[in-house]
Design an enzyme around this catalytic site. Sequence first.
Site, mmCIF file in Angstrom:
data_model
loop_
_atom_site.group_PDB
_atom_site.id
_atom_site.type_symbol
_atom_site.label_atom_id
_atom_site.label_comp_id
_atom_site.label_asym_id
_atom_site.label_seq_id
_atom_site.Cartn_x
_atom_site.Cartn_y
_atom_site.Cartn_z
ATOM 1 C CE LYS A 22 -1.695 1.604 4.035
ATOM 2 N NZ LYS A 22 -1.386 3.016 4.332
ATOM 3 C CG ASN A 23 2.568 2.592 3.546
ATOM 4 O OD1 ASN A 23 1.389 2.899 3.401
ATOM 5 N ND2 ASN A 23 3.124 2.389 4.726
ATOM 6 C CB CYS A 116 -3.664 6.433 11.322
ATOM 7 S SG CYS A 116 -4.141 4.837 10.687
ATOM 8 N NE ARG A 121 0.843 10.168 10.353
ATOM 9 C CZ ARG A 121 0.521 9.028 9.760
ATOM 10 N NH1 ARG A 121 -0.604 8.447 10.024
ATOM 11 N NH2 ARG A 121 1.328 8.469 8.898
ATOM 12 C CG ASP A 305 3.596 1.148 9.756
ATOM 13 O OD1 ASP A 305 2.564 1.475 9.189
ATOM 14 O OD2 ASP A 305 4.596 1.900 9.822
ATOM 15 N NE ARG A 397 -6.502 4.341 6.205
ATOM 16 C CZ ARG A 397 -5.518 4.821 6.936
ATOM 17 N NH1 ARG A 397 -5.677 4.986 8.222
ATOM 18 N NH2 ARG A 397 -4.381 5.163 6.393
HETATM 19 C C1 UD1 Z 1 4.683 6.612 6.256
HETATM 20 C C2 UD1 Z 1 3.755 5.429 6.156
HETATM 21 C C3 UD1 Z 1 3.327 4.969 7.547
HETATM 22 C C4 UD1 Z 1 4.542 4.731 8.430
HETATM 23 C C5 UD1 Z 1 5.469 5.932 8.423
HETATM 24 C C6 UD1 Z 1 6.766 5.687 9.172
HETATM 25 C C7 UD1 Z 1 2.670 5.853 4.031
HETATM 26 C C8 UD1 Z 1 1.421 6.195 3.295
HETATM 27 N N1 UD1 Z 1 2.587 5.816 5.365
HETATM 28 O O1 UD1 Z 1 3.930 7.670 6.851
HETATM 29 O O2 UD1 Z 1 2.577 3.755 7.421
HETATM 30 O O3 UD1 Z 1 4.122 4.469 9.747
HETATM 31 O O4 UD1 Z 1 5.813 6.281 7.071
HETATM 32 O O5 UD1 Z 1 7.440 4.593 8.651
HETATM 33 O O6 UD1 Z 1 3.698 5.579 3.426
HETATM 34 N N2 UD1 Z 1 6.894 14.401 10.419
HETATM 35 C C9 UD1 Z 1 7.028 15.745 10.712
HETATM 36 N N3 UD1 Z 1 6.922 16.641 9.680
HETATM 37 C C10 UD1 Z 1 6.677 16.245 8.391
HETATM 38 C C11 UD1 Z 1 6.546 14.877 8.111
HETATM 39 C C12 UD1 Z 1 6.649 13.976 9.150
HETATM 40 O O7 UD1 Z 1 7.250 16.127 11.844
HETATM 41 O O8 UD1 Z 1 6.594 17.109 7.500
HETATM 42 C C13 UD1 Z 1 6.978 13.450 11.532
HETATM 43 C C14 UD1 Z 1 5.659 12.694 11.720
HETATM 44 O O9 UD1 Z 1 4.765 13.431 12.511
HETATM 45 C C15 UD1 Z 1 6.127 11.422 12.375
HETATM 46 C C16 UD1 Z 1 7.491 11.185 11.736
HETATM 47 O O10 UD1 Z 1 7.902 12.433 11.194
HETATM 48 O O11 UD1 Z 1 6.273 11.624 13.761
HETATM 49 C C17 UD1 Z 1 7.495 10.126 10.655
HETATM 50 O O12 UD1 Z 1 6.585 10.491 9.653
HETATM 51 P P1 UD1 Z 1 6.783 10.069 8.123
HETATM 52 O O13 UD1 Z 1 8.034 9.283 7.953
HETATM 53 O O14 UD1 Z 1 6.605 11.285 7.296
HETATM 54 O O15 UD1 Z 1 5.553 9.108 7.922
HETATM 55 P P2 UD1 Z 1 4.460 9.166 6.787
HETATM 56 O O16 UD1 Z 1 5.108 9.402 5.471
HETATM 57 O O17 UD1 Z 1 3.341 10.017 7.214
#
Ligand code: UD1
Length: 417
Positions: A22-23, A116, A121, A305, A397
């Site tokens: 999915k990701n 979620c 986030r 995850d 999802r």
């Molecule tokens: C993706 C995955 C999710 C997984 C996560 C971490 C998808 C669709 N989802 O989520 O299943 O759990 O990677 O492996 O691929 N952060 C910030 N600022 C930002 C972006 C992120 O502070 O601009 C923080 C987030 O709040 C979180 C951390 O960084 O605490 C990790 O987030 P990120 O790696 O961006 O995860 P996602 O891409 O949202």
Amino acid sequence: MSKIIVKNSGALQGEIEVSGSKNSALPIIAACILNEGRNELSGLPDLSDIHIMFSLMESLGARIEFASGKTIVNCEHITNYTTPYELVGKMRGSFLLAGPLLARAGRARIAMPGGCPIGTRPVDLHLKGFAALGADISQGHGYIDLKAKNKLAGAKIYLDFPSVGATENILMAAVTALGETVIENAAVEPEIVDLAEFLNKQGAQIEGAGTDTVRIAGVRELKGTAHQIIPDRIEAGTFMVAFSATRGTGRIKNINFSHVKPVAAKLAEMGVEMRCGPDYIDIDAAKKLTTADIKTLPFPGFPTDMQAPFSVLLSTVEGTGMIVETVFENRFLHVGELKRMGANIRIDGRTSVVEGVKRLSGAQVNALDLRGGAALVLAGMVAKGDTQITGVEHIERGYENLVGKLSKIGAKVYSEK
Ligand code: UD1
């Protein structure tokens, strides 16, 4: 309201197959916006998140023919640059449309993402990256507006945290920017490598994906291409835990071992035996298992995850295990529900302390997020009595036909509409 009913399932046995990731699929579908041709994507999982992404793409003007074997995504006519809140609010991954829209049209208006409820986030790292490439950013009324007066221009971007989504979005925005972009402290997850391979097949020039420094030499235009999505490492990990928690034995097919290594290493430490084939793992958890301590980290560390499924596994093992969640600030939503099933788990900030119990007991519980929901299904399989899970839409999802797949290996799991 639909429910999943789970009964004690004994030791799971047999073969189970993992679907496409999915990701990986979400950014790759979004990246089709970068060309005006025909893209053939194989192995997309049939999941609600994927269908939300299709609806978002169609709202922008894309044409999509979905089939679980091969999906055609045609972005010849992109006529709209605003993603509607009704869809974005359902899935945080929709923010991945920002980078491709910005690259193609020089503008994007994206509703602030939902997804979620596992923490605040923010998307600040995505936005800093877009700004470095030359986009103007404004926010208001629940939307983020991105505009590039001139063509985006390559830049050096250092991410404060190796965010998966930010790395993907910046990569997609930068592929057609003028000159070179360098992303430092980039995420190194397998999904980044899959996206970069897809972009390179479209004609992009990306080097270093899968390392912490990614270099992107901007190209004039991209063309449609064909791509096979990698297997879902989190679904694979969930099945590995399903066999382990029930002390089962079996084969998990369509798995890339290097992607699940952090999970396999933890299971091996606990006493689970595994043997790898080219695209499968044989797993044997019949021996006595010991508890373990876990710390979630960006790849190649232990995946965040997988911590909810592991809190179920640790509950089935004698002794005290500790889980430290370093990636998200609120990813223990499942713990309250597991406690209703008799789990002995204490939370202190970002740490949960899991004391093994003799037996979980079936209860009515509610899935509050995707991976926590899957953990409740696993808990139901090892609990005494019946477990009724609501909030099934969270599970749907990210897990394709979870009930059907687990049933095939002996789980007593049923869907109730
Ligand atoms: C993706 C995955 C999710 C997984 C996560 C971490 C998808 C669709 N989802 O989520 O299943 O759990 O990677 O492996 O691929 N952060 C910030 N600022 C930002 C972006 C992120 O502070 O601009 C923080 C987030 O709040 C979180 C951390 O960084 O605490 C990790 O987030 P990120 O790696 O961006 O995860 P996602 O891409 O949202």
